[in-house]
Write a protein that holds these residues in place. Structure first.
Motif, mmCIF file in Angstrom:
data_model
loop_
_atom_site.group_PDB
_atom_site.id
_atom_site.type_symbol
_atom_site.label_atom_id
_atom_site.label_comp_id
_atom_site.label_asym_id
_atom_site.label_seq_id
_atom_site.Cartn_x
_atom_site.Cartn_y
_atom_site.Cartn_z
ATOM 1 N N PRO A 144 0.102 10.369 0.788
ATOM 2 C CA PRO A 144 -0.349 9.485 2.066
ATOM 3 C C PRO A 144 -0.002 10.120 3.212
ATOM 4 O O PRO A 144 -0.425 9.834 4.504
ATOM 5 N N THR A 145 0.966 11.114 3.198
ATOM 6 C CA THR A 145 1.090 11.820 4.255
ATOM 7 C C THR A 145 0.381 13.178 4.852
ATOM 8 O O THR A 145 0.672 13.873 5.597
ATOM 9 N N VAL A 146 -0.875 13.164 4.269
ATOM 10 C CA VAL A 146 -1.676 14.486 4.390
ATOM 11 C C VAL A 146 -2.588 14.179 5.560
ATOM 12 O O VAL A 146 -3.369 15.086 6.142
ATOM 13 N N GLU B 263 9.020 13.249 1.732
ATOM 14 C CA GLU B 263 10.607 13.532 2.370
ATOM 15 C C GLU B 263 10.663 13.313 3.688
ATOM 16 O O GLU B 263 11.451 13.231 4.514
ATOM 17 N N ASN B 264 9.331 13.541 4.366
ATOM 18 C CA ASN B 264 9.350 13.146 5.678
ATOM 19 C C ASN B 264 9.199 11.883 6.383
ATOM 20 O O ASN B 264 9.031 11.468 7.654
ATOM 21 N N ILE B 265 9.129 10.764 5.401
ATOM 22 C CA ILE B 265 9.074 9.354 5.851
ATOM 23 C C ILE B 265 10.103 8.568 5.181
ATOM 24 O O ILE B 265 10.754 8.954 3.904
ATOM 25 N N GLU B 266 10.623 7.478 5.655
ATOM 26 C CA GLU B 266 11.696 6.603 4.872
ATOM 27 C C GLU B 266 11.293 5.267 5.309
ATOM 28 O O GLU B 266 11.144 4.689 6.388
ATOM 29 N N LEU B 267 11.351 4.462 4.163
ATOM 30 C CA LEU B 267 10.962 3.010 4.304
ATOM 31 C C LEU B 267 12.453 2.311 3.851
ATOM 32 O O LEU B 267 12.706 2.303 2.664
ATOM 33 N N LYS B 268 12.923 1.783 4.951
ATOM 34 C CA LYS B 268 14.179 0.907 4.767
ATOM 35 C C LYS B 268 13.830 -0.547 4.961
ATOM 36 O O LYS B 268 13.567 -1.044 6.152
ATOM 37 N N ASN C 218 0.809 -1.104 -0.039
ATOM 38 C CA ASN C 218 -0.135 -0.100 0.075
ATOM 39 C C ASN C 218 0.848 1.221 0.140
ATOM 40 O O ASN C 218 0.589 2.250 -0.724
ATOM 41 N N LEU C 219 1.890 1.411 0.836
ATOM 42 C CA LEU C 219 2.662 2.503 0.801
ATOM 43 C C LEU C 219 3.493 2.618 -0.333
ATOM 44 O O LEU C 219 3.587 3.820 -0.713
ATOM 45 N N GLU C 220 4.082 1.629 -1.076
ATOM 46 C CA GLU C 220 4.835 1.557 -2.002
ATOM 47 C C GLU C 220 4.021 2.384 -3.326
ATOM 48 O O GLU C 220 4.395 2.981 -4.019
ATOM 49 N N LEU C 221 2.712 1.830 -3.360
ATOM 50 C CA LEU C 221 1.908 2.330 -4.388
ATOM 51 C C LEU C 221 1.522 3.680 -4.052
ATOM 52 O O LEU C 221 1.365 4.360 -5.146
ATOM 53 N N ALA C 222 1.182 4.132 -2.683
ATOM 54 C CA ALA C 222 0.858 5.489 -2.433
ATOM 55 C C ALA C 222 1.914 6.477 -3.072
ATOM 56 O O ALA C 222 2.016 7.548 -3.463
ATOM 57 N N ILE C 223 3.210 6.071 -2.484
ATOM 58 C CA ILE C 223 4.483 6.847 -3.151
ATOM 59 C C ILE C 223 4.406 6.903 -4.407
ATOM 60 O O ILE C 223 4.878 8.087 -5.050
#
Length: 341
Positions: free
Chosen positions: A121-123, A158-163, A104-109
């Motif tokens: 998605p950070t709204v 820019e306020n989130i990071e997925l590692k 979901n997150l990768e699609l949103a990005i």
């Protein structure tokens, strides 16, 4: 452009099936076999699944379990969900063991970048401020410009990071909201379940977001563009669109998700870039795409962009089509559609 009469001044586009399935497991038999329908509640709305072939035992339980598992990861209304944990913490969350969060997150990005931030998605902090999502409805028409400006600093990829399987936030207060694609993703999950259970010919509907698997007796599943007014019992159709072979359709609009304070209307479309409730002439956006999660997110982006930019966005993507209802200069309802329709 098709002009509809002034009767439909403030209508928006929701979806309903034209081909109502049988409400029991012993319904009509078509060219491809028995036709069945199950329904239930999910994601704050309803679901309805129509399929052809032999009856699937305990299908309702399977669907409910699938959607419950999704909610435990990504629902903002489930306190113990991974999404809620991320939103409440100052740092981040470990996503090991999850199935749906990272896709979901990768699609949103991806879609946020494709739409230049019209979908983001950070709204969530802004959504909450205006009284939607997990926020409280406003009781005054006054709003704090300084607070909106502060919340806008929390919005942005820019306020989130997925590692790997660790999702972190760069600054405290960042929150996620993937509700703009949640029902669409749920539709895709159920559609994949139906195909895996040997029923490729099906129509899945969750709260008006739809995906048509295979065909209905060799033809497309026809779904209608619904034109409601404030009385939700009144239904008028502007026509039908076909879904087949996995094609999906999602609609975003302000008409049925709003509230009023002292005569001022607050609708759920929030512009991530301005921080304000978005007001433009686009009343609703319906997007056809290869999967429902993508259609759902793009429909939200279209509502933010307005009719002209939305149409250009969809026209630039040959795998998608768009059907938009706008308010014309003379108060009539104007239908815009992409060239493929």
């Amino acid at each position: 452009m098709i002009r509809l009469g002034p009767t439909f001044l403030l209508l928006t586009c929701l979806l309903c099936t034209c081909d109502r399935a049988q409400t029991n497991e012993t319904g009509s038999r078509g060219a491809t076999g028995q036709r069945h329908e199950i329904s239930g509640q999910a994601m704050g709305s309803y679901y309805r699944i129509t399929y052809l072939g032999d009856s699937i035992p305990f299908l309702t339980g399977s669907v409910d379990s699938l959607l419950d598992a999704y909610n435990l990861e990504l629902s903002a209304w489930v306190p113990e969900s991974k999404l809620s944990q991320f939103n409440e913490r100052d740092s981040g969350v470990d996503l090991r063991g999850t199935q749906h969060f990272i896709p979901n997150l990768e699609l949103a990005i991806k879609i946020s970048r494709e739409t230049d931030g019209a979908y983001d998605p950070t709204v969530a902090p802004l959504v909450n401020y205006w009284g939607f999502g997990a926020g409280e409805r406003r009781t005054s028409t006054d709003y704090d410009v300084a607070e909106i400006a502060r919340l806008r600093t929390l919005v942005g990829l820019e306020n989130i990071e997925l590692k790997g399987e660790r999702l972190t936030k760069k600054i405290p207060g960042v929150q996620l909201d993937v509700s703009a694609s949640a029902k669409g993703y749920g539709v895709d999950l159920v559609s994949e379940l139906m195909s895996a259970r040997g029923r490729p010919n099906h129509l899945v509907d969750i709260g008006g977001e739809m995906r048509g698997g295979g065909t209905k007796d060799g033809a497309a599943w026809n779904v209608a563009i619904r034109l409601p007014d404030e009385d939700k019992t009144k239904i008028a159709s502007a026509g039908t669109l076909p879904l087949m072979n996995g094609r999906a359709l999602a609609t975003s609009g302000n008409y049925l998700n709003y509230y009023k304070v002292d005569g001022e209307t607050y609708s759920h479309t929030i512009n991530p870039k301005t921080g304000m409730v978005e007001r433009n002439t686009l009343l609703s956006a319906s997007v056809l795409a290869p999967d429902c999660a993508t259609a759902d997110a793009y429909a939200t982006a279209c509502m933010v962009l307005g009719p002209e930019k939305a149409l250009r966005l969809i026209e630039a993507r040959p795998e998608m089509e768009g059907y938009f209802l706008t308010r014309g200069d003379d108060g009539t309802l104007v239908t815009l559609k992409s060239s493929g329709l």
